[in-house]
Design an enzyme around this catalytic site. Structure first.
Site, PDB file in Angstrom:
ATOM      1  N   LEU A  96       0.859  -1.185   0.000  1.00  0.00           N
ATOM      2  CA  LEU A  96       0.000   0.000   0.000  1.00  0.00           C
ATOM      3  C   LEU A  96       0.896   1.237   0.000  1.00  0.00           C
ATOM      4  O   LEU A  96       1.541   1.534   0.989  1.00  0.00           O
ATOM      5  CB  LEU A  96      -0.909   0.021   1.238  1.00  0.00           C
ATOM      6  CG  LEU A  96      -1.578  -1.298   1.660  1.00  0.00           C
ATOM      7  CD1 LEU A  96      -2.548  -1.053   2.809  1.00  0.00           C
ATOM      8  CD2 LEU A  96      -2.301  -1.931   0.488  1.00  0.00           C
ATOM      9  N   VAL A 147       9.224   5.347   0.255  1.00  0.00           N
ATOM     10  CA  VAL A 147       9.565   4.077   0.905  1.00  0.00           C
ATOM     11  C   VAL A 147       9.074   2.880   0.074  1.00  0.00           C
ATOM     12  O   VAL A 147       9.803   1.891  -0.108  1.00  0.00           O
ATOM     13  CB  VAL A 147       9.010   4.016   2.349  1.00  0.00           C
ATOM     14  CG1 VAL A 147       9.488   2.751   3.057  1.00  0.00           C
ATOM     15  CG2 VAL A 147       9.417   5.245   3.145  1.00  0.00           C
ATOM     16  N   GLU A 194       8.800  -1.800  12.613  1.00  0.00           N
ATOM     17  CA  GLU A 194      10.187  -1.400  12.881  1.00  0.00           C
ATOM     18  C   GLU A 194      10.536  -0.050  12.237  1.00  0.00           C
ATOM     19  O   GLU A 194      11.188   0.800  12.842  1.00  0.00           O
ATOM     20  CB  GLU A 194      11.132  -2.489  12.352  1.00  0.00           C
ATOM     21  CG  GLU A 194      12.589  -2.259  12.651  1.00  0.00           C
ATOM     22  CD  GLU A 194      12.882  -2.215  14.146  1.00  0.00           C
ATOM     23  OE1 GLU A 194      12.802  -3.256  14.784  1.00  0.00           O
ATOM     24  OE2 GLU A 194      13.183  -1.125  14.665  1.00  0.00           O
ATOM     25  N   GLY A 211      13.825   5.000  11.350  1.00  0.00           N
ATOM     26  CA  GLY A 211      14.123   4.643   9.948  1.00  0.00           C
ATOM     27  C   GLY A 211      14.803   3.294   9.835  1.00  0.00           C
ATOM     28  O   GLY A 211      14.218   2.251  10.122  1.00  0.00           O
ATOM     29  N   GLY A 259      13.534  13.265   0.357  1.00  0.00           N
ATOM     30  CA  GLY A 259      12.545  12.248   0.757  1.00  0.00           C
ATOM     31  C   GLY A 259      12.548  11.975   2.256  1.00  0.00           C
ATOM     32  O   GLY A 259      11.979  10.992   2.706  1.00  0.00           O
ATOM     33  N   LYS A 291       7.036   8.829  17.763  1.00  0.00           N
ATOM     34  CA  LYS A 291       8.048   7.781  17.916  1.00  0.00           C
ATOM     35  C   LYS A 291       8.369   7.554  19.391  1.00  0.00           C
ATOM     36  O   LYS A 291       8.567   6.423  19.836  1.00  0.00           O
ATOM     37  CB  LYS A 291       9.308   8.168  17.142  1.00  0.00           C
ATOM     38  CG  LYS A 291       9.096   8.155  15.630  1.00  0.00           C
ATOM     39  CD  LYS A 291      10.205   8.873  14.887  1.00  0.00           C
ATOM     40  CE  LYS A 291      10.050   8.768  13.385  1.00  0.00           C
ATOM     41  NZ  LYS A 291      10.951   9.642  12.639  1.00  0.00           N
TER      42      LYS A 291
HETATM   43  N1  NDP Z   1      10.316   8.864   3.919  1.00  0.00           N
HETATM   44  C1  NDP Z   1      10.967   8.402   4.975  1.00  0.00           C
HETATM   45  O1  NDP Z   1      12.182   8.592   5.111  1.00  0.00           O
HETATM   46  C2  NDP Z   1      10.257   7.624   6.009  1.00  0.00           C
HETATM   47  C3  NDP Z   1       8.895   7.433   5.961  1.00  0.00           C
HETATM   48  N2  NDP Z   1       8.261   6.704   6.929  1.00  0.00           N
HETATM   49  C4  NDP Z   1       6.838   6.489   6.828  1.00  0.00           C
HETATM   50  O2  NDP Z   1       6.593   5.661   5.702  1.00  0.00           O
HETATM   51  C5  NDP Z   1       5.315   5.961   5.155  1.00  0.00           C
HETATM   52  C6  NDP Z   1       5.476   6.290   3.674  1.00  0.00           C
HETATM   53  O3  NDP Z   1       6.286   7.422   3.562  1.00  0.00           O
HETATM   54  P1  NDP Z   1       6.761   7.973   2.142  1.00  0.00           P
HETATM   55  O4  NDP Z   1       7.035   6.843   1.244  1.00  0.00           O
HETATM   56  O5  NDP Z   1       7.812   8.951   2.427  1.00  0.00           O
HETATM   57  O6  NDP Z   1       5.425   8.707   1.643  1.00  0.00           O
HETATM   58  P2  NDP Z   1       5.108   9.267   0.199  1.00  0.00           P
HETATM   59  O7  NDP Z   1       4.233  10.465   0.406  1.00  0.00           O
HETATM   60  O8  NDP Z   1       6.346   9.418  -0.600  1.00  0.00           O
HETATM   61  O9  NDP Z   1       4.256   8.094  -0.490  1.00  0.00           O
HETATM   62  C7  NDP Z   1       2.954   7.765  -0.084  1.00  0.00           C
HETATM   63  C8  NDP Z   1       2.397   6.737  -1.054  1.00  0.00           C
HETATM   64  O10 NDP Z   1       1.160   6.281  -0.562  1.00  0.00           O
HETATM   65  C9  NDP Z   1       0.108   6.490  -1.522  1.00  0.00           C
HETATM   66  N3  NDP Z   1      -1.064   6.909  -0.761  1.00  0.00           N
HETATM   67  C10 NDP Z   1      -1.208   7.992   0.042  1.00  0.00           C
HETATM   68  N4  NDP Z   1      -2.424   8.001   0.607  1.00  0.00           N
HETATM   69  C11 NDP Z   1      -3.054   6.913   0.144  1.00  0.00           C
HETATM   70  C12 NDP Z   1      -4.344   6.354   0.366  1.00  0.00           C
HETATM   71  N5  NDP Z   1      -5.240   6.936   1.174  1.00  0.00           N
HETATM   72  N6  NDP Z   1      -4.674   5.198  -0.270  1.00  0.00           N
HETATM   73  C13 NDP Z   1      -3.783   4.596  -1.092  1.00  0.00           C
HETATM   74  N7  NDP Z   1      -2.550   5.057  -1.346  1.00  0.00           N
HETATM   75  C14 NDP Z   1      -2.187   6.198  -0.720  1.00  0.00           C
HETATM   76  C15 NDP Z   1       0.619   7.568  -2.452  1.00  0.00           C
HETATM   77  O11 NDP Z   1      -0.009   7.354  -3.721  1.00  0.00           O
HETATM   78  P3  NDP Z   1       0.351   8.240  -5.020  1.00  0.00           P
HETATM   79  O12 NDP Z   1       1.753   7.858  -5.371  1.00  0.00           O
HETATM   80  O13 NDP Z   1      -0.644   7.805  -6.032  1.00  0.00           O
HETATM   81  O14 NDP Z   1       0.216   9.674  -4.589  1.00  0.00           O
HETATM   82  C16 NDP Z   1       2.127   7.285  -2.453  1.00  0.00           C
HETATM   83  O15 NDP Z   1       2.418   6.307  -3.411  1.00  0.00           O
HETATM   84  C17 NDP Z   1       4.757   7.110   5.991  1.00  0.00           C
HETATM   85  O16 NDP Z   1       3.909   6.606   6.981  1.00  0.00           O
HETATM   86  C18 NDP Z   1       6.001   7.722   6.614  1.00  0.00           C
HETATM   87  O17 NDP Z   1       5.738   8.352   7.837  1.00  0.00           O
HETATM   88  C19 NDP Z   1       8.952   6.137   7.967  1.00  0.00           C
HETATM   89  C20 NDP Z   1      10.287   6.283   8.076  1.00  0.00           C
HETATM   90  C21 NDP Z   1      11.048   7.062   7.127  1.00  0.00           C
HETATM   91  N1  LIG Z   2       9.930  12.342   8.341  1.00  0.00           N
HETATM   92  C1  LIG Z   2      10.615  11.363   9.115  1.00  0.00           C
HETATM   93  C2  LIG Z   2      10.811  10.130   8.306  1.00  0.00           C
HETATM   94  C3  LIG Z   2      11.230   8.982   9.118  1.00  0.00           C
HETATM   95  O1  LIG Z   2      10.614   8.605  10.106  1.00  0.00           O
HETATM   96  C4  LIG Z   2      11.970  11.893   9.547  1.00  0.00           C
HETATM   97  O2  LIG Z   2      12.383  12.922   9.004  1.00  0.00           O
HETATM   98  O3  LIG Z   2      12.573  11.295  10.428  1.00  0.00           O
END
Ligand code: NDP
Ligand SMILES: N[C@@H](CC=O)C(=O)O
Length: 404
Positions: free
Chosen positions: A7, A12, A127, A132, A185, A203
């Site tokens: 999803l 990520v 995790e 991260g 990112g 966290k």
């Molecule tokens: N980025 C980081 O370094 C870190 C992130 N995280 C966590 O990981 C998760 C993902 O982060 P990240 O990858 O950066 O986020 P992004 O905003 O880059 O990506 C989110 C993705 O989820 C899809 N999406 C969003 N809302 C919905 C929904 N309601 N239904 C279906 N698909 C949905 C988006 O679709 P579309 O592409 O079509 O817009 C997109 O593909 C978050 O919870 C974040 O807090 C945790 C640790 C580190």
């Molecule tokens: N937005 C968060 C992503 C990882 O959890 C951060 O900057 O640490």
């Protein structure tokens, strides 16, 4: 073959697809299974993706994943709080294991989802939601069997740490560094969650609740973010041979705990002073093991995807802690016992404001363009209440705790 429903295909999610592709052979050797992403749910099905994907793998209909009997693991990486919660709950209810990086969901629904997963005898692993790429939660859960954990503290947000490091070392402005953190990112979709400290708070709530085996809620934690910091503050901190970090800390005290997330001024030669850029570090103390320090990249595509896939491997191998990992201790919030010296800067000063804060001041640092003082030992909320009684808007001041 293990089939995954993914999803989210953002920062990520894309990392998960990339690592799975390049490590397919090694993963098969380790787990004895071929791991395949069967379906990927996204929000905007027409968006151009950065990676080559199989035809028809992308969907906007969650039922295609939920009703797919062969999908045994759902990896939730949407970042959406309420929708993410609904996806996870529905997946557990229909017998699928969960891996998520969504700290907003984990923090808000930790007790409910942990107990649902335990009842269904399924995995609910998160995790990547803390630190991260650092394998902190697995280690913490393991140490809990052997130790009473009395303290957890850390730099838990890569975006804030990157901003503070760049402002401090390169003398860059807050806004321009935040933009770079977003491009890299590191930041959340709504970066106020990072800079106002909510991400660190979530966290810490997860870490504290696991560590102390009793519920520590989001509203138990004193919160101050870094969004109001300006180069003037950095100059004052440098003059004290110190640096600044956003630190989250929970400590067990008598029959309760203290918990805070605050910008913290620390000496240049202290441990956390050397945790820079998007690196995070978590330190916890157990009565047998003593102090354990964890250090690594706290944000970014590959480190986070790495942590996500670590959970996937644990599910396939059955090598995760089964049952509900949360305890039932009732702990009192003792934050009123927290007293510290604070750095306080107020912009657009005038003489009457200075007179009103003179009582709490131990040292005057500047009275020219901004008023900056070091306070006497005082409760954080006393400062906030005083500023509010003086009608000073919260984007006109910056507060940081000082560690001696
Ligand atoms: N980025 C980081 O370094 C870190 C992130 N995280 C966590 O990981 C998760 C993902 O982060 P990240 O990858 O950066 O986020 P992004 O905003 O880059 O990506 C989110 C993705 O989820 C899809 N999406 C969003 N809302 C919905 C929904 N309601 N239904 C279906 N698909 C949905 C988006 O679709 P579309 O592409 O079509 O817009 C997109 O593909 C978050 O919870 C974040 O807090 C945790 C640790 C580190
Ligand atoms: N937005 C968060 C992503 C990882 O959890 C951060 O900057 O640490």
């Amino acid at each position: 073959m293990i089939r995954i429903g993914l999803l989210g295909l953002g920062t990520v999610g894309t990392g998960v697809v990339e690592i799975l592709e390049k490590r397919q052979e090694e993963l098969k050797f380790l787990t004895g299974e071929e791991i395949k992403i069967k379906k990927i749910l996204v929000k905007d099905i027409n968006k151009k993706r950065k990676i080559q994907l199989e035809e028809n793998i992308i969907t906007y209909d969650y039922d295609e994943i939920l009703n797919h009997e062969d999908i045994s693991i759902v990896v939730e990486l949407t970042g959406d709080l309420e929708q993410g919660y609904r996806y996870i709950k529905a997946a557990l209810e229909s017998g699928k294991n969960i891996v998520t990086a969504n700290k907003a969901v984990v923090s808000k629904y930790l007790e409910e989802l942990s107990s649902l997963a335990a009842k269904k005898d399924l995995a609910f692993l998160y995790e990547a939601s803390v630190g991260g790429g650092i394998p902190i939660l697995k280690s913490l859960k393991e140490e809990l069997a052997l130790n009473k954990i009395t303290e957890v503290e850390g730099i838990l947000n890569g975006t804030c740490n990157y901003i503070l490091t760049e402002m401090f070392n390169e003398e860059l402005d807050y806004e321009e560094v935040l933009e770079v953190a977003q491009e890299m990112g590191y930041a959340e979709a709504d970066s106020t969650a990072d800079v106002k400290g909510y991400d660190t708070l979530r966290k810490l709530r997860i870490l504290g609740t696991l560590a102390f085996q009793g519920e520590i809620n989001e509203n138990d934690i004193l919160l101050e973010g870094i969004s109001e910091i300006i180069p003037f503050d950095i100059e004052q901190i440098k003059k004290k041979e110190s640096t600044i970090k956003l630190i989250g800390e929970v400590k067990e005290l008598e029959d309760g705990f203290t918990a805070l997330v605050q910008p913290t001024i620390i000496k240049e030669d202290s441990y956390f002073a050397n945790v820079n850029n998007a690196f995070n570090s978590v330190v916890f103390r157990g009565d047998n093991v003593g102090e354990l320090n964890f250090y690594g990249l706290g944000a970014g595509m590959l480190p986070t995807a790495n942590a996500v896939l670590g959970d996937v491997i644990d599910i396939i191998k059955g090598s995760y802690r089964k049952g509900n990992p949360l305890g039932k201790r009732k702990l009192k919030n003792l934050n009123t016992k927290l007293k510290n010296e604070y750095y306080l800067r107020i912009s657009s000063p005038n003489d009457s404001i200075y007179k009103s804060i003179e009582n709490i001041s131990k040292e005057l640092l500047s009275k020219k363009d901004n008023i900056a003082i070091i306070t006497k030992e005082i409760e954080y909320l006393e400062i906030v209440e005083l500023l509010s009684s003086l009608g000073i808007d919260n984007n006109n001041y910056f507060i940081a705790r000082i560690l001696k």
